[in-house]
Structures are given as C-alpha cells and as structure tokens.
Scaffold this active site. Structure first.
Site, PDB file in Angstrom:
ATOM      1  N   ARG A  12       0.821  -1.211   0.000  1.00 37.64           N
ATOM      2  CA  ARG A  12       0.000   0.000   0.000  1.00 37.64           C
ATOM      3  C   ARG A  12       0.853   1.259   0.000  1.00 37.64           C
ATOM      4  O   ARG A  12       0.571   2.223  -0.718  1.00 37.64           O
ATOM      5  CB  ARG A  12      -0.941  -0.016   1.212  1.00 37.64           C
ATOM      6  CG  ARG A  12      -2.031  -1.058   1.128  1.00 37.64           C
ATOM      7  CD  ARG A  12      -2.897  -1.066   2.361  1.00 37.64           C
ATOM      8  NE  ARG A  12      -2.138  -1.459   3.534  1.00 37.64           N
ATOM      9  CZ  ARG A  12      -2.641  -1.507   4.772  1.00 37.64           C
ATOM     10  NH1 ARG A  12      -3.897  -1.170   4.995  1.00 37.64           N
ATOM     11  NH2 ARG A  12      -1.886  -1.885   5.797  1.00 37.64           N
ATOM     12  N   MET A  13       1.926   1.255   0.799  1.00 37.01           N
ATOM     13  CA  MET A  13       2.794   2.422   0.846  1.00 37.01           C
ATOM     14  C   MET A  13       3.583   2.552  -0.457  1.00 37.01           C
ATOM     15  O   MET A  13       3.761   3.652  -0.989  1.00 37.01           O
ATOM     16  CB  MET A  13       3.744   2.312   2.038  1.00 37.01           C
ATOM     17  CG  MET A  13       4.506   3.585   2.317  1.00 37.01           C
ATOM     18  SD  MET A  13       3.405   4.945   2.761  1.00 37.01           S
ATOM     19  CE  MET A  13       4.465   6.323   2.381  1.00 37.01           C
ATOM     20  N   ARG A  29      11.116   4.600 -12.104  1.00 38.87           N
ATOM     21  CA  ARG A  29      11.893   3.809 -13.049  1.00 38.87           C
ATOM     22  C   ARG A  29      11.730   2.307 -12.807  1.00 38.87           C
ATOM     23  O   ARG A  29      11.460   1.543 -13.738  1.00 38.87           O
ATOM     24  CB  ARG A  29      13.376   4.205 -12.959  1.00 38.87           C
ATOM     25  CG  ARG A  29      14.325   3.335 -13.776  1.00 38.87           C
ATOM     26  CD  ARG A  29      13.990   3.414 -15.262  1.00 38.87           C
ATOM     27  NE  ARG A  29      14.206   4.762 -15.791  1.00 38.87           N
ATOM     28  CZ  ARG A  29      13.802   5.152 -16.984  1.00 38.87           C
ATOM     29  NH1 ARG A  29      13.138   4.310 -17.764  1.00 38.87           N
ATOM     30  NH2 ARG A  29      14.025   6.384 -17.405  1.00 38.87           N
ATOM     31  N   THR A 101       8.030   9.921   7.239  1.00 38.60           N
ATOM     32  CA  THR A 101       8.445  10.837   6.185  1.00 38.60           C
ATOM     33  C   THR A 101       7.527  12.049   6.045  1.00 38.60           C
ATOM     34  O   THR A 101       7.765  12.901   5.191  1.00 38.60           O
ATOM     35  CB  THR A 101       8.500  10.106   4.825  1.00 38.60           C
ATOM     36  OG1 THR A 101       7.257   9.424   4.614  1.00 38.60           O
ATOM     37  CG2 THR A 101       9.639   9.100   4.800  1.00 38.60           C
ATOM     38  N   HIS A 131      -3.059   3.872  15.480  1.00 34.28           N
ATOM     39  CA  HIS A 131      -2.968   3.471  14.078  1.00 34.28           C
ATOM     40  C   HIS A 131      -4.025   2.416  13.756  1.00 34.28           C
ATOM     41  O   HIS A 131      -4.680   1.885  14.654  1.00 34.28           O
ATOM     42  CB  HIS A 131      -1.577   2.908  13.760  1.00 34.28           C
ATOM     43  CG  HIS A 131      -0.521   3.951  13.628  1.00 34.28           C
ATOM     44  ND1 HIS A 131       0.129   4.486  14.725  1.00 34.28           N
ATOM     45  CD2 HIS A 131       0.006   4.579  12.542  1.00 34.28           C
ATOM     46  CE1 HIS A 131       1.016   5.394  14.311  1.00 34.28           C
ATOM     47  NE2 HIS A 131       0.956   5.465  12.994  1.00 34.28           N
ATOM     48  N   LYS A 135      -1.534  -2.593  11.747  1.00 29.62           N
ATOM     49  CA  LYS A 135      -0.140  -2.246  12.072  1.00 29.62           C
ATOM     50  C   LYS A 135       0.427  -3.281  13.039  1.00 29.62           C
ATOM     51  O   LYS A 135      -0.209  -3.631  14.034  1.00 29.62           O
ATOM     52  CB  LYS A 135      -0.052  -0.840  12.674  1.00 29.62           C
ATOM     53  CG  LYS A 135       1.382  -0.353  12.853  1.00 29.62           C
ATOM     54  CD  LYS A 135       1.424   1.125  13.153  1.00 29.62           C
ATOM     55  CE  LYS A 135       2.834   1.631  13.370  1.00 29.62           C
ATOM     56  NZ  LYS A 135       3.699   1.406  12.186  1.00 29.62           N
TER      57      LYS A 135
END
Length: 242
Positions: A12-13, A29, A101, A131, A135
């Site tokens: 998913r990420m 790429r 991130t 969460h 998780k």
C-alpha cells in the site's frame, strides 16, 4: 526530474509512493516486490526508496552500496542491528532513515525537542499514538521518533527513560520517564500527541494523518533531496533545513 526505484512497490505504501513520484514530476523507473532482490535493477535509478521489511534491510543496503546510489529507508520496526547496518552503509552512500516521512511530523519532532528543552524535567512527558488495526509494531516508529527528540533534549537515552508497559499496580510515575500509550483500531492512518504535563497546566503538541499520501509525498521530497549529497547519515530534519 529524478528517476526513482521503490522497494516494496506492490504494498500500500509502495503504491502511494509510485503515485507521488508521478505527481511530483519525477519518474518511477523500477520497482522491486517485497522480498525481491533489488541488486539486478537498482542501478537503473538515481535514488531508491525502501518501505519493505526489517528482514530485507541489510540486503537492500548492500545493493544500494554496490550500485553507489542514495537510499531513503522508511521501514519501521528496526532493531539495533539494523541501525548498525545503516551506519555502515552511510560511510559509502547517502542514507536517510526515518520513522516517518511526513513533513508535518518532522516539524512536530522539532517542536517537541524545543519544548522538552525549554520546559525542563519537572514537566512529565507522555506520548499517545493510534494506528489502523493492521499495524504490527508498537509503539510506532513515529512515536519513538518523538520520544527520541524529547530524550535528546533532556540529555538522556530513550531506552533508559522509556515507559511503555504500565499494567496493574505500577506505583507512582517514575521521575524523568517518557511514557508511551498505544491504540490500534479501524483504518486510522496515524494520530500522535505529545503531552507535557506540568503543575496545574498541560501543553499538547499533536499531528493527524488523514491518509498515507502525506508520507509518500514526504518520501519523494526526501529522496529527491538526497540525490547528489555526499555519503553520510541524514534525516528529514535535514530536508526541512531544521
């Protein structure tokens, strides 16, 4: 315009990162599936982003070092052996490793560190995170990131101050402890609050993630920033100029 490789691109990420790469005007790429060998194709890109698994990290770092390209690692649930491997790789290539991130979360980390330094040890620190039900690690990598910021500001190791196992008759709160509480359920992308509890007042710093797109966008921004940097260990704070 940068050419990205994504390890764990079918997750998913990984899919969200692929979309964010295109949204930012870069090129997706190559992709490597979870557990796949990145070595044959990793050299085709300018930077690689790894959101796979702790078990694959050492192999992925070795492949990036062999190809001489930077790597951003967003995999959570890392242990001491993984951080040693990250440090070793950073002597050869640029390495950015983070528990989160999101640009907002990393700014929150900076604010937590500032608050912990200014308020002093007579303010208790508690970190609450929630969460989605799927998780697998707890506390979250982000919660630990915030805890490390608070511990650094106080001049202590998080491993010495961390308290995440309260149950039953625990006694009074340990002086200087940094407490963690973990909630799991539903489809929550990520909720984090750092509570500074003083005498007759509280300060709460928090961040809410509405979906994983914010993490993907941050990963792409961090990966693009990493290109051309000298070998070394970097963080999202460097990307934000904090």
């Amino acid at each position: 315009m940068a050419e990205f490789g994504v390890i764990g691109h079918k997750g998913r990420m990984g899919q969200a990162i692929a979309d964010a790469i295109d949204e930012a005007g870069h090129i997706f790429r190559v992709g490597v599936d979870m557990g796949g060998d990145p070595a044959p194709i990793i050299g085709q890109c300018d930077v690689v982003v790894d959101f796979s698994s702790p078990a694959a990290l050492k192999h992925n770092l070795k492949a990036a070092c062999s190809a001489g390209i930077p790597i951003l690692v967003g995999t959570t649930g890392l242990e001491e052996e993984h951080f040693v491997a990250l440090a070793d790789a950073s002597e050869k290539i640029p390495v950015l490793q983070t528990g989160n991130t999101s640009l907002g979360v990393n700014l929150l980390q900076h604010l937590v560190q500032e608050a912990a330094a200014k308020l002093g040890t007579d303010w208790d620190i508690e970190i609450l995170e929630m969460h989605h039900r799927m998780k697998v690690d707890a506390p979250s990598g982000t919660a630990k990131l915030l805890g490390e910021a608070a511990a650094e500001a106080r001049g202590v190791k998080l491993s010495d101050a961390m308290d995440s196992g309260r149950h039953g008759q625990t006694g009074a709160r340990r002086e200087g402890a940094i407490g963690f509480a973990t909630l799991r359920g539903g489809t929550v992308a990520g909720e984090h609050s750092v509570i500074f509890a003083g005498n007759e007042e509280r300060l709460t710093l928090s961040h809410s993630a509405e979906n994983r797109t914010i993490f993907a966008r941050g990963a792409v921004r961090g990966g693009a920033w990493l290109i051309g940097k000298p070998a070394g260990r970097y963080s999202m704070k460097d990307v934000l100029g904090l």
